[in-house]
Design a protein around this motif. Structure first.
Motif, PDB file in Angstrom:
ATOM      1  N   UNK A  29       0.738  -1.036   0.239  1.00  0.00           N
ATOM      2  CA  UNK A  29       0.115   0.304  -0.291  1.00  0.00           C
ATOM      3  C   UNK A  29       0.812   1.203  -0.101  1.00  0.00           C
ATOM      4  N   UNK A  30       1.820   1.250   0.796  1.00  0.00           N
ATOM      5  CA  UNK A  30       2.754   2.620   0.777  1.00  0.00           C
ATOM      6  C   UNK A  30       3.603   2.998  -0.327  1.00  0.00           C
ATOM      7  N   UNK A  31       4.039   1.183  -1.855  1.00  0.00           N
ATOM      8  CA  UNK A  31       4.603   1.995  -2.335  1.00  0.00           C
ATOM      9  C   UNK A  31       3.849   2.490  -3.494  1.00  0.00           C
ATOM     10  N   UNK A  32       2.211   1.631  -3.488  1.00  0.00           N
ATOM     11  CA  UNK A  32       1.897   2.165  -4.287  1.00  0.00           C
ATOM     12  C   UNK A  32       1.142   4.133  -3.878  1.00  0.00           C
ATOM     13  N   UNK A  33       1.081   4.033  -2.844  1.00  0.00           N
ATOM     14  CA  UNK A  33       0.552   5.198  -2.703  1.00  0.00           C
ATOM     15  C   UNK A  33       2.018   6.189  -3.270  1.00  0.00           C
ATOM     16  N   UNK A  34       3.812   5.988  -2.941  1.00  0.00           N
ATOM     17  CA  UNK A  34       4.442   6.633  -3.121  1.00  0.00           C
ATOM     18  C   UNK A  34       4.637   6.795  -4.730  1.00  0.00           C
ATOM     19  N   UNK A  35       4.214   5.456  -5.771  1.00  0.00           N
ATOM     20  CA  UNK A  35       3.442   5.274  -7.441  1.00  0.00           C
ATOM     21  C   UNK A  35       2.881   6.504  -7.552  1.00  0.00           C
ATOM     22  N   UNK A  36       1.624   6.298  -6.878  1.00  0.00           N
ATOM     23  CA  UNK A  36       0.673   7.027  -7.107  1.00  0.00           C
ATOM     24  C   UNK A  36       1.187   8.976  -7.422  1.00  0.00           C
ATOM     25  N   UNK A  37       1.495   8.683  -6.299  1.00  0.00           N
ATOM     26  CA  UNK A  37       2.107  10.525  -6.479  1.00  0.00           C
ATOM     27  C   UNK A  37       3.115  10.654  -6.838  1.00  0.00           C
ATOM     28  N   UNK A  38       4.064   9.402  -7.427  1.00  0.00           N
ATOM     29  CA  UNK A  38       5.064   9.637  -8.698  1.00  0.00           C
ATOM     30  C   UNK A  38       4.132   9.755  -9.916  1.00  0.00           C
ATOM     31  N   UNK A  39       3.359   9.074 -10.065  1.00  0.00           N
ATOM     32  CA  UNK A  39       2.651   9.580 -11.605  1.00  0.00           C
ATOM     33  C   UNK A  39       1.849  10.726 -11.567  1.00  0.00           C
ATOM     34  N   UNK A  40       1.693  11.240 -10.964  1.00  0.00           N
ATOM     35  CA  UNK A  40       0.495  12.305 -10.496  1.00  0.00           C
ATOM     36  C   UNK A  40       1.733  13.773 -10.804  1.00  0.00           C
ATOM     37  N   UNK A  41       2.656  13.474  -9.520  1.00  0.00           N
ATOM     38  CA  UNK A  41       3.220  14.823  -9.907  1.00  0.00           C
ATOM     39  C   UNK A  41       4.091  14.307 -11.798  1.00  0.00           C
ATOM     40  N   UNK A  42       4.214  13.305 -12.213  1.00  0.00           N
ATOM     41  CA  UNK A  42       5.032  13.011 -14.274  1.00  0.00           C
ATOM     42  C   UNK A  42       3.500  14.031 -14.757  1.00  0.00           C
ATOM     43  N   UNK A  43       2.769  13.426 -14.149  1.00  0.00           N
ATOM     44  CA  UNK A  43       1.232  13.981 -15.223  1.00  0.00           C
ATOM     45  C   UNK A  43       1.321  15.424 -15.414  1.00  0.00           C
ATOM     46  N   UNK A  44       1.774  16.253 -14.044  1.00  0.00           N
ATOM     47  CA  UNK A  44       1.580  17.345 -13.844  1.00  0.00           C
ATOM     48  C   UNK A  44       2.188  18.316 -14.563  1.00  0.00           C
ATOM     49  N   UNK A  45       3.271  17.954 -14.326  1.00  0.00           N
ATOM     50  CA  UNK A  45       4.607  17.966 -15.503  1.00  0.00           C
ATOM     51  C   UNK A  45       4.751  17.938 -17.171  1.00  0.00           C
ATOM     52  N   UNK A  46       3.793  17.120 -17.095  1.00  0.00           N
ATOM     53  CA  UNK A  46       3.632  16.782 -18.448  1.00  0.00           C
ATOM     54  C   UNK A  46       2.718  18.268 -18.988  1.00  0.00           C
ATOM     55  N   UNK A  47       1.796  18.506 -18.000  1.00  0.00           N
ATOM     56  CA  UNK A  47       0.776  19.413 -18.718  1.00  0.00           C
ATOM     57  C   UNK A  47       1.477  21.039 -19.145  1.00  0.00           C
ATOM     58  N   UNK A  48       2.520  20.699 -18.113  1.00  0.00           N
ATOM     59  CA  UNK A  48       2.733  22.449 -18.182  1.00  0.00           C
ATOM     60  C   UNK A  48       4.363  21.979 -19.019  1.00  0.00           C
ATOM     61  N   UNK A  49       4.233  20.873 -20.417  1.00  0.00           N
ATOM     62  CA  UNK A  49       5.160  21.304 -21.472  1.00  0.00           C
ATOM     63  C   UNK A  49       4.833  22.242 -22.084  1.00  0.00           C
ATOM     64  N   UNK A  50       5.784  22.987 -22.412  1.00  0.00           N
ATOM     65  CA  UNK A  50       5.673  23.948 -23.619  1.00  0.00           C
ATOM     66  C   UNK A  50       4.708  23.853 -24.928  1.00  0.00           C
TER      67      UNK A  50
END
Length: 69
Positions: A40-61
């Motif tokens: 569960x802890x690993x899944x939470x970390x992966x979810x946070x990382x995925x959401x972070x990467x997804x947000x970075x993808x939205x901010x791409x020029x």
């Protein structure tokens, strides 16, 4: 027929066996719960990382024309 002492002895053996099995199952359950918590802890970390990467993808020029055109 079995005497009462033999019957009581068999019952005591059965109870001792069942007690041991219950303790073993309890230990296994405890270990499995630890694995579930780690997963569960690993899944939470992966979810946070995925959401972070997804947000970075939205901010791409925006795609623009290269300067040599």
């Amino acid at each position: 027929m079995d005497t009462q002492d033999e019957r009581i002895t068999r019952l005591e053996e059965t109870v001792a066996h069942q007690t041991r099995v219950i303790e073993e199952l309890s230990d296994q359950l405890t270990e499995q719960w630890k694995v579930v918590e780690q997963t569960r802890a690993k899944l939470d970390r992966l979810t946070e990382r995925f959401l972070s990467l997804e947000e970075q993808g939205l901010e791409a020029p925006a795609v623009t024309r290269p300067p040599h055109y």
